[in-house]
Scaffold this active site. Structure first.
Site, short mmCIF file in Angstrom:
data_model
loop_
_atom_site.label_atom_id
_atom_site.label_comp_id
_atom_site.label_asym_id
_atom_site.label_seq_id
_atom_site.Cartn_x
_atom_site.Cartn_y
_atom_site.Cartn_z
N LYS A 220 62.18 -33.64 73.50
CA LYS A 220 62.48 -34.83 72.71
C LYS A 220 63.68 -35.62 73.24
O LYS A 220 64.43 -35.16 74.08
CB LYS A 220 62.65 -34.45 71.23
CG LYS A 220 61.32 -34.11 70.59
CD LYS A 220 61.37 -34.06 69.10
CE LYS A 220 59.96 -33.89 68.52
NZ LYS A 220 59.97 -33.73 67.06
N ARG A 254 57.92 -25.08 68.00
CA ARG A 254 56.75 -25.85 68.47
C ARG A 254 57.09 -26.42 69.84
O ARG A 254 58.03 -27.22 69.97
CB ARG A 254 56.44 -26.96 67.47
CG ARG A 254 55.23 -27.81 67.78
CD ARG A 254 55.02 -28.85 66.69
NE ARG A 254 53.85 -29.68 66.94
CZ ARG A 254 53.86 -30.80 67.68
NH1 ARG A 254 55.01 -31.21 68.22
NH2 ARG A 254 52.74 -31.49 67.85
#
Length: 281
Positions: A220, A254
């Protein structure tokens, strides 16, 4: 015997707190922020998922709508066209639970019928009022994410905890069992890169909610913000955030890069939890 074969069939019976579980990401989108999207490529989707399971993934998460900044919403019909064949193929090919990453109840319902067994709602039951009822009636676990904008650092933890608690109450009121609720603080959703770093540092305060915590920091922008690297060159940054998330209380991570992150999880669990069930040594 592999780690996945040792797990109970029901997610709520998994040994929370004993070790960290790994969720592998399968994007069936043309516009994934990480550049790993697969659309209409069932053989490649199955092969990727099988490789993830072989590497140690406990769950495969399938999503048909990108949530990257500036993404275009996808109509339910198109999301169904992308997701359902993939889930049907994966349900026949991998021995681990499949979660569907969607905020639409119609997509979630079709995915459950196709073989998924977990709902991963990045809108935390807020986008579709039917989602909580569906999860309750289907009797499946639901991952409830926080996605609201945080105005300042001093509001970060109070707002995330308060809003997740409200959404948990909403799920319970709809009939979802307490044991089937998982929370996700929503890294990258409504939070600046600096707030994401602060959230990771203070993640342990979310234990007050009393539910397992899923953390999705993989590739991210918070990592790119620090390292100055593109999404496909954030493995080390992801590894650092995964290790710190586990140290601060994460139960599920995740991730895109499953083989590398499984090794990070194993090593971190050995230190943090004293758990060495992965190792033959």
């Amino acid at each position: 015997m592999t780690q996945t074969q040792r797990l109970p069939a029901a997610l709520e019976q998994w040994p929370w707190g004993e070790r960290t579980f790994v969720m592998g990401i399968i994007n069936v989108t043309p516009d994934s922020f990480s550049g790993d999207g697969l659309v209409d490529q069932l053989d490649a989707i199955v092969a990727r998922a099988q490789a993830m399971v072989e590497a140690g993934a406990d769950i495969i998460d399938v999503g048909g709508e990108s949530t990257r900044p500036g993404h275009q919403p996808v109509p339910a019909e198109e999301e169904l066209r992308r997701v359902i064949p993939a889930i049907r193929a994966l349900a026949a090919a991998v021995p681990v639970p499949i979660s569907v990453d969607t905020s639409k109840a119609v997509v979630a319902e079709a995915a459950l019928q196709a073989g998924a067994s977990i709902i991963n709602d990045v809108r935390g039951l807020q986008a579709d009022p039917a989602m909580a009822t569906l999860a309750a009636e289907a009797g499946v676990p639901v991952i409830i994410m926080h996605d609201q904008k945080i105005p300042s650092a001093d509001r970060l933890i109070p707002d995330v905890v308060r809003e997740l608690a409200r959404r948990i109450d909403q799920a319970l009121a709809a009939g979802v069992r307490w044991e089937r609720i998982i929370v996700d603080p929503g890294f990258g959703f409504g939070k600046t890169p600096d707030l994401n770093l602060l959230l990771l540092r203070r993640l342990g305060e979310l234990r007050a909610l009393g539910r397992p915590i899923l953390v999705g920091t993989s590739r991210k922008s918070m990592i790119g913000h620090v390292l100055g690297t593109p999404p496909d060159d954030r493995v080390e940054g992801t590894a650092a955030t995964v290790a710190l998330a586990i140290a601060n209380g994460a139960d599920i991570v995740r991730v895109h890069d499953v083989p590398q992150m499984v090794r990070v999880v194993r090593m971190t669990d050995a230190v943090v939890r004293g758990w060495r069930g992965f190792s033959s040594a």
